[in-house]
Design a protein around this motif. Sequence first.
Motif, short mmCIF file in Angstrom:
data_model
loop_
_atom_site.label_atom_id
_atom_site.label_comp_id
_atom_site.label_asym_id
_atom_site.label_seq_id
_atom_site.Cartn_x
_atom_site.Cartn_y
_atom_site.Cartn_z
N PHE A 2 19.93 29.55 89.85
CA PHE A 2 19.62 30.73 91.26
C PHE A 2 18.41 30.62 90.27
O PHE A 2 17.94 31.26 89.77
N GLN A 3 17.28 30.73 92.15
CA GLN A 3 16.04 30.71 92.02
C GLN A 3 15.69 31.29 92.82
O GLN A 3 16.22 31.26 94.30
N SER A 4 14.57 31.67 93.33
CA SER A 4 13.56 32.99 94.65
C SER A 4 12.45 32.80 94.13
O SER A 4 11.86 32.56 93.09
N ILE A 5 11.65 33.07 95.33
CA ILE A 5 10.25 33.01 95.22
C ILE A 5 9.91 34.97 95.23
O ILE A 5 8.84 35.40 95.87
N SER A 6 10.78 35.33 95.48
CA SER A 6 10.74 37.43 95.50
C SER A 6 10.52 38.01 94.55
O SER A 6 9.72 38.53 93.98
N LYS A 7 10.33 36.56 93.09
CA LYS A 7 10.22 37.27 91.72
C LYS A 7 8.98 36.27 91.39
O LYS A 7 7.82 35.92 92.15
N GLY A 8 8.72 36.12 89.67
CA GLY A 8 7.80 34.86 89.60
C GLY A 8 6.79 35.52 89.40
O GLY A 8 6.57 37.13 89.49
N TYR A 9 5.23 35.06 90.24
CA TYR A 9 4.03 36.14 89.63
C TYR A 9 3.81 35.98 90.98
O TYR A 9 2.91 37.49 91.55
N TYR A 10 4.45 35.38 91.83
CA TYR A 10 3.93 35.28 93.27
C TYR A 10 4.65 36.52 93.82
O TYR A 10 3.95 37.15 94.64
N ASP A 14 21.31 32.40 86.53
CA ASP A 14 20.90 33.58 87.56
C ASP A 14 19.30 33.92 86.73
O ASP A 14 18.79 34.14 85.69
N GLU A 15 18.06 32.93 87.36
CA GLU A 15 17.11 32.36 86.89
C GLU A 15 15.74 32.66 87.07
O GLU A 15 15.21 32.10 87.32
N VAL A 16 15.65 33.60 88.56
CA VAL A 16 15.00 33.93 89.01
C VAL A 16 13.66 34.20 88.52
O VAL A 16 12.53 34.91 88.89
N TYR A 17 14.00 35.18 87.50
CA TYR A 17 12.32 35.28 86.42
C TYR A 17 12.06 34.81 85.39
O TYR A 17 12.00 34.53 84.73
N GLN A 18 12.71 33.21 86.11
CA GLN A 18 12.14 32.02 85.09
C GLN A 18 10.78 31.77 84.67
O GLN A 18 9.95 31.62 83.34
N GLU A 19 10.07 32.31 85.27
CA GLU A 19 7.67 32.74 85.29
C GLU A 19 7.59 34.15 84.95
O GLU A 19 6.31 33.93 84.24
N ASN A 20 8.88 35.12 84.86
CA ASN A 20 8.25 36.47 84.15
C ASN A 20 8.24 36.49 82.52
O ASN A 20 9.55 37.25 82.16
N VAL A 21 8.04 35.70 81.90
CA VAL A 21 8.47 36.16 80.60
C VAL A 21 6.80 36.73 79.49
O VAL A 21 5.36 35.69 79.75
N TYR A 22 6.83 37.42 79.13
CA TYR A 22 5.52 38.70 78.13
C TYR A 22 4.83 38.45 76.89
O TYR A 22 4.51 39.03 76.67
N VAL A 23 6.50 37.44 76.87
CA VAL A 23 6.16 37.75 75.06
C VAL A 23 5.84 36.05 74.40
O VAL A 23 6.64 35.63 74.49
#
Lengths: 546, 546
Positions: free
Chosen positions: A358-366, A322-331
Motif C-alpha cells: 500500500f502506498q499513499s500521497i498523504s505521507k512522504g515529504y509531499y 503498509d509502506e506509506v511512509y517509504q520516503e520518511n526515513v530520518y536515520v
Amino acid sequence: MRRFLINQGKSLLDNTRRQHHTTRRFLSILPSTSAPVPVPSRAPLVSLSRFLSSTSKMAASDSASSLPVTIDSINPKVLKCEYAVRGEIVNIAQKLQDDLKSNKDAYPFDEIIYCNIGNPQSLGQLPIKFFREVLALCDHTSLLDESETHGLFSTDSIDRAWKILDQIPGRATGAYSHSQGIKGLRDTIAAGMEARDGFPVDPNDIFLTDGASPAIHMMLQLLLSSEKDGILCPIPQYPLYSASIALNGGSLVPYYLDEATGWGLEISDLKKQVEEARSKGIAVRALVVINPGNPTGQVLAEENQRDIVNFCKQEGLVLLADEVYQENVYVSDKKFHSFKKVARSLGYGEKDISLVSFQSISKGYYGECGKRGGYMEVTGFTSDVREQIYKLATVNLCSNISGQILASLVMSPPKPGDDSYDSYIAERDGILTSMARRAKTLEEALNNLEGVTCNRAEGAMYLFPRIDLPQKAIEAAETANTAPDAFYCKRLLNATGIVVVPGSGFGQVPGTWHFRCTILPQEEKIPDIVNRLTEFHKSFMDEFRN
Amino acid sequence: MRRFLINQGKSLLDNTRRQHHTTRRFLSILPSTSAPVPVPSRAPLVSLSRFLSSTSKMAASDSASSLPVTIDSINPKVLKCEYAVRGEIVNIAQKLQDDLKSNKDAYPFDEIIYCNIGNPQSLGQLPIKFFREVLALCDHTSLLDESETHGLFSTDSIDRAWKILDQIPGRATGAYSHSQGIKGLRDTIAAGMEARDGFPVDPNDIFLTDGASPAIHMMLQLLLSSEKDGILCPIPQYPLYSASIALNGGSLVPYYLDEATGWGLEISDLKKQVEEARSKGIAVRALVVINPGNPTGQVLAEENQRDIVNFCKQEGLVLLADEVYQENVYVSDKKFHSFKKVARSLGYGEKDISLVSFQSISKGYYGECGKRGGYMEVTGFTSDVREQIYKLATVNLCSNISGQILASLVMSPPKPGDDSYDSYIAERDGILTSMARRAKTLEEALNNLEGVTCNRAEGAMYLFPRIDLPQKAIEAAETANTAPDAFYCKRLLNATGIVVVPGSGFGQVPGTWHFRCTILPQEEKIPDIVNRLTEFHKSFMDEFRN
C-alpha cells in the motif's frame, strides 16, 4: 470567568469515557490475564453537549422515540469499530478551538496544535510547487493554450501536463477512469517502482485508490468472511486496521512489537500468536506489517524483512505491506526496502507469495493528504481472485483523477536538467531534513521527562513515548472513568492545547501507557511545544507522584 | 482475416456467462415462480484470455496451487456482489478498443461508443469553465499573487477562490479536512439547498464524500447487520444498491416500477413487498427511491412522493433518496422536488422521519465524474446514531478536497452580474437542452424498432427500452449460456461498437428483457448511432424472427 471555564473544560474532559471503550476492546483481544482498569459497560456520555454541538444535534432528536433507527438496531460491527486518531480527544479539541475564538482569555494557550494525525499541510507545510502546477494545468486545460501560461508555470510542468493529458482518454480529466486508474499513470507509477526496486512491475497489478485506506478496506473485505478469519496485526498498530477488521467482522490476531529492542518484530512471537489463534479455530489469512512503523516509527532491518517474507511463505499468509511512509526515513543507519524487492530477492515470484503493498500521497515529504491519492500493488493472486478484487474496485467506479495524477507525479518527480529540478530538490530536502531535526528534538525532550522513555523515530511521522504513570494518576483516571493514558492526554490538551492520541487507541502491552505525537508542527514552534509539554508533565507528576 | 476475427470475437462474446449469474441472482431475489433460463452453476469462464489480458494475469498464476487465497476461501459476500455497469460487456469493449488500434480492418466499426455509464466528459462534454478556473486557483494558490492571473481567469473565479481558501483552515488545500468536509463549504451547500427547497438546512447534517457511492455504502453498512435486515429497492435499480447490500450481507427486498405507467411507483406494491419480507422474518430497514430514475429515467410526481414519505413514516422506514440526477429533467410537465422538501411540506420534522438524500457532482449538467465529489444530507437520526455515522466517516479521514470544492461550486454557481455568468448560463443550458434533444431522438428511434418499446426519458441520463426478443433468440442465448438480453447486447457491441448494459444487470420483471443506454454521446454522433442501432436490430430480428 477564566478559571471557571478551565475547570469546566477539565471536568468535561475527564468525565468522558469513549477512550475507555477502545482500551477495553484491545484488552479483550490481547492475550492478557488481567485488565488493569475496571471498565463499566455502556456508561453514558456525560454532558459533552456544549462541546459536541457542531457534530451532533442532541436537542433536535434525543427524545425522538418515533424514529426507526436506534443504537441497538444498527449493525453491531459499526458499534464495535473504533478509530482513535479522530476519536473523542480530537472532537474535544475541535470544540476548544471554536471556543477559543470567542473566549481567548479562558484558556492558558492561544491555539490548538494538532499532533494527533499525520497531516503536514494543516500545520503549515507548503505543497511541492511542481506537483501543484501540473495539477492546476490538468484541471483547467485551456491554460495550456494561453501564452501567459509560460510566464506563470515552469516548462517541465507544462510538458508534464501535456504528457498526462495525452495519457487520459479524450484528455477528459472530469471522466470516470478505468476502475484501477488511468493506464498511462499506472505505467508511470510502475516505472517508478521498478527504478526503486530493480524488479519488474506490471501496471495491471496497480489499483489506484482515494488514499491508501480504501485499498486496505478492499483487501480486508476480500479476505474476511467471519470472526473465524484472522489478520495478524502489530501491537501497537494503526487503528485503521482494527477498525476495518471490526467492520468486516473478522478477528484481529495481535503480535507485539518489542519496545525494548526499538519496536522490533520477533518471528517467534508471530509464530506463537498464529498457533494460539489456530488453536481457537481462527484461520489466519494475512499478516499486516507497517514499515516504517506507525505509530512506532521504526524502520525494519532487511534481514528482519526476509524472515517475515519466509514466515508468510511457510504459513500461507498474505503479506499486507503498509509502506506509506517509504520516503520518511530520518536515520543514516536504516534504509527503506519494499517487501516486494525483499521477496523477489529471495527468489519468490508471482506463484510463490501473495503480497499487497500500500502506498499513499498523504505521507512522504509531499504530504498531500487532502488530495486522497494512493494505490496498492497486488501480486501473487490467482486470476479468479484477481477478478474479484477488480470487481470490488469497479463498485466505486474509480478513484479521483487529481489524486491519480499526484500519485504518478510523486513516483516521477522532476529530474536533473528539468526547469523545476533545483527548486523541487530544495523543497523536498528542506522538508525531510527539518522533519529529522524535529523528530530528534522532540525525542530528546520526551526522554528528559520524569518517567518517560521514547524510542527514536527512524521513520514515519510519529513518536510513541511510554509514560510510567504514577499509581495515583491511574486511580484518578479510574475515578474519572477514563483510561490512564487518555486521562493524561486530556489533561495535556486542556493545559497546553497540544492534541496527541492515547496509546490505548493503538494497543499496547497491558499495564503500559503511551501516547502518539506527530513530529509535524513547523520547526519554529517546536521549542514552545517542548516547553509547554515539559511544564505540563512536571505539574502533572507533582500532582500525582506516588 | 477480417471475417475470422469478427467470428472469433463473436464466439468469445457469446460463450461467456457472467451476465447470466447476475440474472440468476435477481431471479432468486424476485418473487418469481419460473426462471426463464436454466443456469449452470459455476461454469468456467471460457477462453477470454486474449481479451482479458490487461486486467488479469492467467499465465502467471493460474496453476499456482501454492498461493494461499483461492476463490473458495474469499469472503462469499464479495463473490455474490455484481456490478453490471462495469461488468463483463464493458471488459470486452475495453479489449475490443485496444484491439481496434492494431486491427482496424477486423471490425465493422471505427470506435467503441460507451453508452453503458453516465460519464459525459468521456464522450466529449467539456467541463464548466468557471468551476475549473476556481479549482485550478485553489490547487495552485500562488497564481493568486500573480498579476497575469487577472488576464487568464474571470474575476469571479478569483474572488471565489479567495473565498474558498478563506474557508479552509490555514488555506491548506492539501490537508485532511474535517471528516464531514470543510465547514465553510458545507455552509455554502446548505445555503444552496435552502434556496432550492425553502426549508432550513443544517451544515452539520451534510457529509461530503468521494462521489455519492461511498455515502450509500456508509448508510447501508450502518443499517444492515445480517440477511435478516432488508432494504426495499426499485426493480429496475441502479446496481450499486444490490452490490452494496450483497457486500454488507443484507437482503434486497424488491419492489417493481410499473413500465406500463411510465415506471410509476405503486404504494400498494411497496406494501405487499414489505409484508412479504416481514412474513419471511426480514426486518425492512429502509426504502431506496431513485428520483429522477436510474435506469428508468422517470421523474416522480410530487403526489407520489408524498405517498412515499407517508409510507416510510407509517412503516418506520428510513427513506434513502438518491437524488443525484436532480438537475437532469428534460420535460416541461415534470419538476424535481427533493424528498426533504416534500417531507417538510407535509409537516414532518427531524423527530418524525429519518431521511438521507444523496447528491453527486458526477451528474447534473456538469458531469464531473472523475473528480469524485458528492454528499449526503442526514436528517432524523438520534444523536447516538449520528455519532456512529460520524465515526464511519472518520475511518476514511475525509473526502478529496477538490471534490469538496466542486460540490460547493455546483450548489453556488455564478450569479447575474458576475463576470462568468453569461458564459456559465450558455454552457449549462447548451448541455441540458442538447441532452433533452438527444433523449428524444434516441427514444423515438428505439420506438421505431420492431418489438421495442421505450418510455420517455423525463430525467436522468438513460433510456431503458424493452425488447420483445423472439423465442429463437432466447433459445440461441440459452445455447450460448447467456441471458437473452446480454446475448442481444453482446451482439450489438460486436456489430456496432455500441456498449449498453443488459436489463438483467438492473433487474426486470421475469420474462421481460431490456437494456440501458445513456443519452450522452455528443449530438453530432447521434444520427450515426441511430443508424447503426437500427441496422443491427433489423439484421438481428431477421436472424431470429419466429
